[in-house]
Design a protein around this motif. Sequence first.
Motif, short mmCIF file in Angstrom:
data_model
loop_
_atom_site.label_atom_id
_atom_site.label_comp_id
_atom_site.label_asym_id
_atom_site.label_seq_id
_atom_site.Cartn_x
_atom_site.Cartn_y
_atom_site.Cartn_z
N GLU A 148 27.14 17.40 44.58
CA GLU A 148 26.77 16.19 45.34
C GLU A 148 28.03 15.53 45.93
O GLU A 148 29.14 15.69 45.41
CB GLU A 148 26.06 15.19 44.43
N GLY A 149 27.82 14.81 47.02
CA GLY A 149 28.88 13.98 47.59
C GLY A 149 30.01 14.72 48.29
O GLY A 149 30.87 14.11 48.91
N GLU A 150 30.02 16.05 48.21
CA GLU A 150 31.12 16.81 48.82
C GLU A 150 30.75 17.21 50.24
O GLU A 150 29.62 17.05 50.67
CB GLU A 150 31.37 18.09 48.01
N SER A 151 31.76 17.75 50.92
CA SER A 151 31.48 18.33 52.21
C SER A 151 31.24 19.82 51.98
O SER A 151 32.09 20.51 51.44
CB SER A 151 32.69 18.07 53.10
N ILE A 152 30.06 20.29 52.34
CA ILE A 152 29.70 21.69 52.07
C ILE A 152 29.88 22.49 53.36
O ILE A 152 29.24 22.20 54.37
CB ILE A 152 28.23 21.81 51.59
N ILE A 153 30.78 23.47 53.31
CA ILE A 153 31.04 24.26 54.50
C ILE A 153 30.34 25.61 54.35
O ILE A 153 30.70 26.42 53.49
CB ILE A 153 32.56 24.53 54.68
N LEU A 154 29.30 25.83 55.17
CA LEU A 154 28.55 27.07 55.07
C LEU A 154 29.03 28.05 56.14
O LEU A 154 29.12 27.70 57.32
CB LEU A 154 27.06 26.79 55.27
N ASN A 155 29.36 29.26 55.71
CA ASN A 155 29.73 30.31 56.67
C ASN A 155 28.52 31.21 56.82
O ASN A 155 28.19 32.00 55.94
CB ASN A 155 30.92 31.11 56.15
N LEU A 156 27.83 31.06 57.97
CA LEU A 156 26.53 31.71 58.13
C LEU A 156 26.62 33.00 58.92
O LEU A 156 27.25 33.03 59.99
CB LEU A 156 25.59 30.76 58.87
N SER A 157 26.00 34.05 58.38
CA SER A 157 25.90 35.28 59.16
C SER A 157 24.64 36.03 58.77
O SER A 157 24.01 35.71 57.77
CB SER A 157 27.13 36.16 58.95
N THR A 183 30.20 28.43 61.31
CA THR A 183 30.53 27.51 60.23
C THR A 183 29.77 26.20 60.44
O THR A 183 29.87 25.60 61.51
CB THR A 183 32.05 27.24 60.23
N TYR A 184 29.01 25.82 59.44
CA TYR A 184 28.20 24.60 59.55
C TYR A 184 28.45 23.71 58.35
O TYR A 184 28.50 24.19 57.21
CB TYR A 184 26.71 24.98 59.63
N GLU A 185 28.60 22.42 58.62
CA GLU A 185 28.92 21.51 57.52
C GLU A 185 27.73 20.64 57.14
O GLU A 185 27.09 20.03 58.00
CB GLU A 185 30.10 20.62 57.97
N ILE A 186 27.46 20.56 55.84
CA ILE A 186 26.49 19.59 55.33
C ILE A 186 27.31 18.51 54.63
O ILE A 186 27.98 18.78 53.63
CB ILE A 186 25.50 20.22 54.34
N LYS A 187 27.27 17.30 55.19
CA LYS A 187 28.11 16.24 54.65
C LYS A 187 27.39 15.46 53.55
O LYS A 187 26.27 15.00 53.73
CB LYS A 187 28.50 15.27 55.78
N HIS A 188 28.07 15.34 52.43
CA HIS A 188 27.65 14.45 51.33
C HIS A 188 26.18 14.53 50.93
O HIS A 188 25.44 13.55 51.09
CB HIS A 188 28.02 13.00 51.68
N PRO A 189 25.74 15.67 50.40
CA PRO A 189 24.35 15.76 49.93
C PRO A 189 24.14 14.91 48.68
O PRO A 189 25.08 14.71 47.90
CB PRO A 189 24.18 17.24 49.60
N GLN A 190 22.93 14.40 48.53
CA GLN A 190 22.58 13.63 47.32
C GLN A 190 21.90 14.53 46.31
O GLN A 190 21.24 15.50 46.68
CB GLN A 190 21.62 12.49 47.69
N ARG A 191 22.05 14.15 45.04
CA ARG A 191 21.52 14.97 43.96
C ARG A 191 20.00 15.15 44.10
O ARG A 191 19.30 14.20 44.47
CB ARG A 191 21.83 14.32 42.62
N GLY A 192 19.53 16.35 43.82
CA GLY A 192 18.09 16.60 43.90
C GLY A 192 17.82 18.07 44.17
O GLY A 192 18.74 18.87 44.32
N THR A 193 16.54 18.41 44.22
CA THR A 193 16.14 19.79 44.53
C THR A 193 15.37 19.78 45.84
O THR A 193 14.46 18.97 46.01
CB THR A 193 15.25 20.34 43.39
N TYR A 194 15.76 20.64 46.73
CA TYR A 194 15.16 20.64 48.06
C TYR A 194 14.70 22.05 48.43
O TYR A 194 15.18 23.03 47.89
CB TYR A 194 16.16 20.12 49.09
N GLN A 195 13.83 22.08 49.42
CA GLN A 195 13.30 23.35 49.89
C GLN A 195 13.98 23.73 51.19
O GLN A 195 14.11 22.91 52.09
CB GLN A 195 11.79 23.18 50.11
N GLY A 196 14.45 24.96 51.26
CA GLY A 196 15.05 25.45 52.50
C GLY A 196 14.20 26.58 53.04
O GLY A 196 13.43 27.20 52.31
N LYS A 197 14.32 26.84 54.34
CA LYS A 197 13.53 27.93 54.90
C LYS A 197 14.19 28.52 56.13
O LYS A 197 15.06 27.90 56.73
CB LYS A 197 12.11 27.45 55.23
N CYS A 198 13.73 29.72 56.48
CA CYS A 198 14.17 30.32 57.73
C CYS A 198 13.33 29.69 58.83
O CYS A 198 12.11 29.64 58.72
CB CYS A 198 13.96 31.83 57.70
#
Length: 227
Positions: A148-157, A183-198
């Motif tokens: 949580e709270g960090e900057s998450i850097i995703l390298n997508l391929s 490269t995509y950044e998710i800034k400061h996520p909050q604690r929890g469980t989430y659903q992701g999808k294509c």
Amino acid sequence: MKKIFLLSLLLLLTGCNITVLEPKSETASEQAFLITFSFWIMMIVVVTVFILFARFVWKYRYTDSRKHDLPKDVKGNIKLEITWIIIPVLLLIILAVPTLAITYDQSPEWTKESDDTGVAIDVTGKQFNWMFRHRNGKEEMDKLVIPEGESIILNLSSEDVIHSFWVPELGGKVDVMPGKELTYEIKHPQRGTYQGKCAEYCGLGHADMTFKVEVVSKQAYAQYLHQ
Ligand SMILES: [Cu+2]
């Protein structure tokens, strides 16, 4: 008949889970802001137009007393014409400033050497799963654990076709392409469980190409890396 139609509409809407409007990261909050901001600007226009429409329909309605009235013949009206050019231009400028600023700031980058510092994770999409590889080599399929709270850097391929990475509450959608790394950044996520999808139709198993995102404390993330 009308009741059945409205009822089915209501049923469809209850299935509509618009979690983009309940953002749980700075990235998603900025996106949600753009949605609500443009919605309210649109509402100002819609309400103004409807009020004027109703007013003029009433004011110039057909009555017996005006049966033989003919409207005055006019040619143009500079004041009105300037008004209805200036107002939309101003509204477009007001819309464009935050939209461009946020869109450019959030745009995925083509190079891995981004100047952002944060928690880097390699994300690989393939028919029909997601593989998440953390900095120390730890890999997990269809489950992304981030601090949580960090900057998450995703390298997508992608390993095969074009997919799209999307976690409505955290950010996206970002195209995931074969032969290219974004490269995509998710800034400061909050604690929890989430659903992701294509979010890009990629084949018969597309609907099953979902994943879970767990945003945990920094300590829990450090522990997770060494599990
Ligand atoms: Cu896909």
